[in-house]
Design an enzyme around this catalytic site. Structure first.
Site, PDB file in Angstrom:
ATOM      1  N   LYS A 245      11.471   4.930 -12.049  1.00  8.99           N
ATOM      2  CA  LYS A 245      10.493   5.654 -11.341  1.00  8.99           C
ATOM      3  C   LYS A 245      10.682   7.115 -11.265  1.00  8.99           C
ATOM      4  CE  LYS A 245       8.541   1.624  -9.262  1.00  8.99           C
ATOM      5  NZ  LYS A 245       7.867   0.858  -8.108  1.00  8.99           N
TER       6      LYS A 245
ATOM      7  N   LYS B 224       5.920  -5.266 -18.996  1.00  3.92           N
ATOM      8  CA  LYS B 224       5.347  -6.213 -17.995  1.00  3.92           C
ATOM      9  C   LYS B 224       4.164  -5.703 -17.334  1.00  3.92           C
ATOM     10  CE  LYS B 224       7.108  -4.733 -13.382  1.00  3.92           C
ATOM     11  NZ  LYS B 224       7.519  -5.137 -12.333  1.00  3.92           N
TER      12      LYS B 224
ATOM     13  N   LYS C   5       1.529  -3.440 -11.339  1.00  2.29           N
ATOM     14  CA  LYS C   5       0.579  -2.676 -10.350  1.00  2.29           C
ATOM     15  C   LYS C   5       0.257  -1.491 -10.761  1.00  2.29           C
ATOM     16  CE  LYS C   5       2.260  -4.723  -6.019  1.00  2.29           C
ATOM     17  NZ  LYS C   5       3.315  -4.354  -5.041  1.00  2.29           N
TER      18      LYS C   5
HETATM   19  P1  ATP Z   1       5.330  -1.713  -9.660  1.00  2.92           P
HETATM   20  O1  ATP Z   1       4.207  -1.324 -10.621  1.00  2.92           O
HETATM   21  O2  ATP Z   1       5.490  -0.655  -8.679  1.00  2.92           O
HETATM   22  O3  ATP Z   1       6.482  -1.877 -10.680  1.00  2.92           O
HETATM   23  P2  ATP Z   1       5.210  -4.523  -9.408  1.00  2.92           P
HETATM   24  O4  ATP Z   1       4.063  -4.945  -9.929  1.00  2.92           O
HETATM   25  O5  ATP Z   1       6.422  -4.980 -10.137  1.00  2.92           O
HETATM   26  O6  ATP Z   1       5.335  -2.941  -9.031  1.00  2.92           O
HETATM   27  P3  ATP Z   1       6.266  -5.280  -6.918  1.00  2.92           P
HETATM   28  O7  ATP Z   1       5.833  -5.100  -5.526  1.00  2.92           O
HETATM   29  O8  ATP Z   1       7.421  -4.282  -7.167  1.00  2.92           O
HETATM   30  O9  ATP Z   1       5.410  -5.119  -7.789  1.00  2.92           O
HETATM   31  O10 ATP Z   1       6.871  -6.508  -7.209  1.00  2.92           O
HETATM   32  C1  ATP Z   1       6.626  -7.650  -6.195  1.00  2.92           C
HETATM   33  C2  ATP Z   1       7.172  -9.065  -7.018  1.00  2.92           C
HETATM   34  O11 ATP Z   1       6.482  -9.576  -8.062  1.00  2.92           O
HETATM   35  C3  ATP Z   1       8.684  -9.019  -7.232  1.00  2.92           C
HETATM   36  O12 ATP Z   1       9.396 -10.264  -6.925  1.00  2.92           O
HETATM   37  C4  ATP Z   1       8.512  -8.966  -8.787  1.00  2.92           C
HETATM   38  O13 ATP Z   1       9.562  -9.511  -9.491  1.00  2.92           O
HETATM   39  C5  ATP Z   1       7.349  -9.743  -9.083  1.00  2.92           C
HETATM   40  N1  ATP Z   1       6.626  -9.184 -10.289  1.00  2.92           N
HETATM   41  C6  ATP Z   1       5.923  -7.978 -10.325  1.00  2.92           C
HETATM   42  N2  ATP Z   1       5.561  -7.897 -11.596  1.00  2.92           N
HETATM   43  C7  ATP Z   1       5.638  -9.288 -12.444  1.00  2.92           C
HETATM   44  C8  ATP Z   1       5.402  -9.538 -13.558  1.00  2.92           C
HETATM   45  N3  ATP Z   1       4.625  -8.927 -14.455  1.00  2.92           N
HETATM   46  N4  ATP Z   1       5.643 -10.914 -13.812  1.00  2.92           N
HETATM   47  C9  ATP Z   1       6.394 -11.656 -12.980  1.00  2.92           C
HETATM   48  N5  ATP Z   1       6.814 -11.068 -11.803  1.00  2.92           N
HETATM   49  C10 ATP Z   1       6.473  -9.844 -11.304  1.00  2.92           C
END
Ligand code: ATP
Ligand code: LTN
Length: 330
Positions: free
Chosen positions: A113, A195, A198
């Site tokens: 980040k 991955k 968001k």
């Molecule tokens: P960012 O884009 O800011 O990294 P993010 O998509 O990882 O955000 P978070 O709010 O950080 O979203 O994550 C919320 C939950 O969703 C956490 O438990 C995280 O491990 C899970 N998660 C996020 N992305 C994935 C993914 N691609 N596959 C499985 N689990 C996920």
């Protein structure tokens, strides 16, 4: 009885990765009567990255409605907003004094980040894992269901708790991470080696849980695979196809082996359509419920208030226990 705690940030959109890797598992864990479940919107974590207030407010409503729409039931679980329970900030401060700068510097998410937001490497971004540790430790949590990317933060939570317990006796329950068997890391549809996130700027890479059926199907049809033609589960060498198989398995409630059998004789195009259809079906009832709830602001407000009250009751006790051990006059 086991205490389950998890949270999600109200930022951007809720992706299929969040749904499969996180919130849908929370719902499953809630249905086990032996679990006491507590789920939060980590809205204090969200401002570690600059937010536009109007959009942020909208996202908070939207994510709270999404959590209820998934099936988290405010009568069975505590579903609340982190910022409504001030104990999170207070405990985070206390834990800060038992956490080393070097440890925070090594966190993968902090490094990622910081690179992404080089113009705003604020103290909150660095302190993110300590606030998360406060979230978890306040509730005497046994299990924290998260995706793979959060495991390092659970490890540091354990380290901090053990460090404090070693000095002051049994203050905090030391939690374990809980990773789902399938779907702990849903990959980007455009770059299946990273991955699904968001904050991805390429909309074709990410399925939003609120995408329309047409959009969902289009995105799956455009998913990057490989130049081979065999359908096999091999995340190392066939990341794109394996990602689609993983999503299909979860959407159909089957194992990877059963899913592979279902797909015998399929070409890549057939697999993409099958995944698209299954995801659309999986999300349909959830989207309908969301559309109903997002109009019911009074109901959402009442649920959030009730959730915060129940959460505060537990959090106050834990904080008091720790402050007492530290020697504070209460
Ligand atoms: P960012 O884009 O800011 O990294 P993010 O998509 O990882 O955000 P978070 O709010 O950080 O979203 O994550 C919320 C939950 O969703 C956490 O438990 C995280 O491990 C899970 N998660 C996020 N992305 C994935 C993914 N691609 N596959 C499985 N689990 C996920
Ligand atoms: N950092 C987490 C969200 C989060 C969380 C928590 C998860 C904040 N506090 C406590 C589990 C337990 C993320 O998913 N990005």
């Amino acid at each position: 009885m086991k205490t389950i705690y998890s949270a999600i940030q109200p930022s951007g959109i809720m992706t299929l990765g969040n749904y499969i890797g996180a919130v849908n598992n929370w719902r499953t864990m809630q249905s086990d009567g032996d679990n006491k479940c507590i789920f939060a919107l980590a809205d204090l974590h969200t401002i570690t990255v600059r937010q536009q207030p109007e959009q942020f407010n909208k996202n908070c409503w939207s994510f709270y409605a999404l959590l209820l729409a998934v099936g988290l039931d405010p009568k069975k679980s505590i579903v609340y907003l982190q910022s409504h329970v001030k104990e999170h900030c207070e405990l985070a401060w206390l834990l800060n004094c038992y956490t080393y700068v070097g440890e925070m510097n090594r966190m993968t998410q902090f490094k990622d980040k910081s690179a992404k937001h080089a113009d705003n490497i604020n103290m909150g971004l660095m302190d993110y894992p300590v606030l998360m540790a406060a979230d978890i430790l306040l509730y005497d949590t046994d299990l924290v269901p998260v995706g793979y990317d959060q495991l390092q933060h659970i490890e540091i939570t354990r380290d901090i708790a053990l460090r404090i317990n070693n000095i002051y006796g049994d203050i905090f329950k030391v939690p374990d991470g809980f990773i789902p068997k399938v779907g702990a890391k849903i990959m980007s549809l455009q770059d299946p080696t990273s991955k699904m996130s968001k904050s991805d700027t390429n909309p074709n890479a990410v399925i939003s849980c609120l995408d329309t059926p047409d959009v969902i199907m289009k995105k799956f049809k455009r998913a990057v695979t490989d130049s081979d033609t065999t359908i096999a589960y091999d995340p190392q060498n066939k990341a794109g196809i394996s990602n689609l198989l993983g999503i299909l398995a979860v959407a159909q409630g089957k194992t990877i082996e059963e899913t592979l059998k279902d797909c015998e004789g399929f070409r890549y195009g057939d697999l993409k359509v099958r995944v698209g259809e299954s995801v659309i079906e999986m999300l349909r009832p959830f989207q309908e419920e969301y559309n109903r709830l997002i109009e019911a602001k009074d109901y959402l407000t009442a649920c959030a208030k009730e959730g915060a009250e129940k959460a505060r009751e537990i959090a106050e006790n834990t904080l008091k226990r720790f402050k007492e051990a530290l020697g504070y006059i209460l």
